[in-house]
Design an enzyme around this catalytic site. Structure first.
Site, PDB file in Angstrom:
ATOM      1  N   ARG A 121     -66.210 -68.884  76.009  1.00  0.00           N
ATOM      2  CA  ARG A 121     -65.759 -68.855  74.612  1.00  0.00           C
ATOM      3  C   ARG A 121     -66.900 -68.994  73.605  1.00  0.00           C
ATOM      4  NH1 ARG A 121     -61.433 -71.841  77.020  1.00  0.00           N
ATOM      5  NH2 ARG A 121     -59.542 -70.574  77.074  1.00  0.00           N
ATOM      6  N   LYS A 143     -73.183 -57.802  64.206  1.00  0.00           N
ATOM      7  CA  LYS A 143     -72.261 -56.849  64.816  1.00  0.00           C
ATOM      8  C   LYS A 143     -72.653 -56.657  66.284  1.00  0.00           C
ATOM      9  CE  LYS A 143     -70.617 -54.005  60.979  1.00  0.00           C
ATOM     10  NZ  LYS A 143     -70.543 -52.627  60.430  1.00  0.00           N
ATOM     11  N   GLU A 185     -83.062 -45.285  59.989  1.00  0.00           N
ATOM     12  CA  GLU A 185     -82.410 -46.467  59.432  1.00  0.00           C
ATOM     13  C   GLU A 185     -83.249 -47.086  58.307  1.00  0.00           C
ATOM     14  OE1 GLU A 185     -79.453 -47.512  59.972  1.00  0.00           O
ATOM     15  OE2 GLU A 185     -78.809 -46.908  61.983  1.00  0.00           O
ATOM     16  N   LYS A 227     -80.903 -55.695  54.179  1.00  0.00           N
ATOM     17  CA  LYS A 227     -79.707 -55.904  54.999  1.00  0.00           C
ATOM     18  C   LYS A 227     -79.244 -57.350  54.942  1.00  0.00           C
ATOM     19  CE  LYS A 227     -77.337 -54.959  59.238  1.00  0.00           C
ATOM     20  NZ  LYS A 227     -77.299 -54.233  60.530  1.00  0.00           N
ATOM     21  N   GLU A 237     -67.397 -56.998  56.208  1.00  0.00           N
ATOM     22  CA  GLU A 237     -66.955 -55.793  55.506  1.00  0.00           C
ATOM     23  C   GLU A 237     -65.602 -55.977  54.847  1.00  0.00           C
ATOM     24  OE1 GLU A 237     -67.234 -52.097  57.628  1.00  0.00           O
ATOM     25  OE2 GLU A 237     -69.244 -52.518  58.350  1.00  0.00           O
ATOM     26  N   ARG A 242     -70.620 -54.393  52.533  1.00  0.00           N
ATOM     27  CA  ARG A 242     -71.360 -54.140  53.766  1.00  0.00           C
ATOM     28  C   ARG A 242     -71.131 -52.724  54.283  1.00  0.00           C
ATOM     29  NH1 ARG A 242     -72.259 -57.991  59.119  1.00  0.00           N
ATOM     30  NH2 ARG A 242     -73.518 -56.450  60.221  1.00  0.00           N
ATOM     31  N   ASN A 246     -73.147 -48.271  56.412  1.00  0.00           N
ATOM     32  CA  ASN A 246     -72.668 -47.233  57.323  1.00  0.00           C
ATOM     33  C   ASN A 246     -72.980 -45.824  56.832  1.00  0.00           C
ATOM     34  OD1 ASN A 246     -71.467 -49.079  59.163  1.00  0.00           O
ATOM     35  ND2 ASN A 246     -69.699 -49.277  57.814  1.00  0.00           N
ATOM     36  N   HIS A 249     -73.068 -42.826  59.188  1.00  0.00           N
ATOM     37  CA  HIS A 249     -72.569 -43.218  60.499  1.00  0.00           C
ATOM     38  C   HIS A 249     -71.239 -42.557  60.875  1.00  0.00           C
ATOM     39  CE1 HIS A 249     -75.791 -46.078  60.146  1.00  0.00           C
ATOM     40  NE2 HIS A 249     -75.514 -46.619  61.305  1.00  0.00           N
ATOM     41  N   HIS A 253     -71.575 -40.847  64.225  1.00  0.00           N
ATOM     42  CA  HIS A 253     -70.861 -41.272  65.428  1.00  0.00           C
ATOM     43  C   HIS A 253     -70.075 -40.116  66.049  1.00  0.00           C
ATOM     44  CE1 HIS A 253     -70.836 -45.861  64.388  1.00  0.00           C
ATOM     45  NE2 HIS A 253     -72.005 -45.429  64.811  1.00  0.00           N
ATOM     46  N   HIS A 267     -79.057 -42.541  68.708  1.00  0.00           N
ATOM     47  CA  HIS A 267     -78.317 -43.033  67.553  1.00  0.00           C
ATOM     48  C   HIS A 267     -79.011 -42.731  66.221  1.00  0.00           C
ATOM     49  CE1 HIS A 267     -75.717 -45.523  65.126  1.00  0.00           C
ATOM     50  NE2 HIS A 267     -76.745 -46.244  64.717  1.00  0.00           N
TER      51      HIS A 267
END
Length: 366
Positions: A121, A143, A185, A227, A237, A242, A246, A249, A253, A267
């Protein structure tokens, strides 16, 4: 040496950018070594180059490094590899007070952070990012995820690291293609909300890609600060702030999904093509001057990054690419928000995009 802090209340943490920091890792990480050990996760490529340097940094210390190496590449962000990592940690007797160390690029960082979130956990983790993309983007912000057969980063959690240690000198061994992919990026921060930084990129990209230490360090520090500020304002987000990170993206993606999340299109390359497409689509919708879109595409082309579907070697129909987008984790109420732009440094979140129009645009862009 530059220290930047991500301000998240009790979850706040420092990011240290320091040339040569890897050789000082024992000093920087000693406070995280519960039971006098650290669990290090890396991949076969990074491990071959940098793991001996990390181990040498801890030679003579009272801290034991317990190491696991995974196959390099996006395919390791999978259920299978997550199971291997969690089983390894449990077999080694990892406790909640222990710390995992991600020594690698975005794949290792994402996988390590997700494993840390779910083992018993939750235990601690720190990032030692070894690619430009990870240093300026994925190592900061918490993330963490693995990929699904349906799409990218669909299974994961927000899990902030305790510390991020960035050594620009480790990029000396990074392949040129990966350096360029990470540069996408870097450029993104200029395109989001800092036109002056995009101009800096245009003027300094050659030095940066030739690994000039001053240019690399300046790009990394500027990107991380940008960032950290955004993450501190909108960790999950919830406000939409935030979401600006993206940019490129949603298109990117879809391109990655079409190429099977493989080395055909890594990527950062997908993000580069995605940003060019986002600017061109912004022109189509009347938000952005065509000159700005062409300036973005021209810069990406000049540094050797994909700037169109053709240069990304993607020949799928617009309908097929939109089908990939339908699995995007940002889908809400049957609609998909897109990051578009009013110009360079003027990105915004559009929630009224017609996906049929996106498909037509992609067919026309082929």
């Amino acid at each position: 040496m530059t220290q930047i802090r991500v301000e998240l209340g009790e979850q706040s943490y420092p990011i240290l950018v320091e040339p040569g920091a890897l050789e000082m890792a024992a000093q920087h990480l000693q406070g995280f070594a519960a039971n006098s050990r650290l669990f290090v996760l890396t991949d076969d490529h990074v491990g071959a180059h940098l793991l001996p340097r990390l181990q040498h940094a801890f030679a003579g210390s009272a801290i034991d490094l317990v190491v696991k190496s995974l196959p390099a590449g996006e395919a390791s962000k999978s259920w299978r590899q997550l199971e291997r990592v969690t089983d390894w940690l449990l077999a080694e007797g990892a406790e909640r007070s222990d710390t995992l160390v991600a020594l690698g690029g975005g794949v290792i960082g994402d996988l390590t952070g997700f494993a840390a979130a779910i083992v018993k956990r939750g235990c601690n983790f720190v990032q030692i990012p070894t690619s430009l993309l990870a240093q300026v983007d994925s190592s900061v912000g918490g993330k963490t995820a693995i990929n699904s057969s349906v799409g990218k980063n669909l299974i994961g959690s927000f899990n902030q690291p305790r510390f991020v240690l960035i050594d620009p000198l480790v990029l000396d061994s990074l392949p040129d293609r990966e350096l360029r992919a990470g540069y996408a990026e870097v450029v993104k921060y200029g395109l989001i909300n800092d036109a002056g930084f995009f101009e800096w990129c245009e003027a300094n990209s050659e030095q940066l890609l030739n690994r000039a230490p001053d240019a690399l360090s300046e790009a990394i520090v500027h990107s991380v600060r940008a960032k950290a500020l955004i993450v501190g304002e909108d960790e999950k987000e919830l406000s939409g702030r935030r979401a600006l990170l993206n940019l490129g993206h949603t298109f990117g993606h879809a391109l990655e999904a079409e190429t099977g999340f493989s080395d055909r299109l890594v990527h950062g390359e997908a993000v580069a093509a995605g940003m060019a497409l986002a600017f061109r689509y912004s022109v189509r919708r009347g938000h952005c001057d065509a000159a700005d879109a062409e300036r973005v595409a021209a810069h990406l082309k000049a540094v050797g990054l994909p700037h169109s579907l053709a240069s990304a070697s993607v020949q799928a129909s617009g309908e097929r690419l939109v089908d990939h987008m339908m699995h995007d984790k940002k889908m809400s109420g049957g609609t998909l928000p897109f990051l578009l732009a009013n110009g360079i440094g003027q990105s915004f979140l559009a929630k009224d995009v017609d996906l049929a129009d996106v498909a037509a645009f992609l067919d026309e862009s082929a």
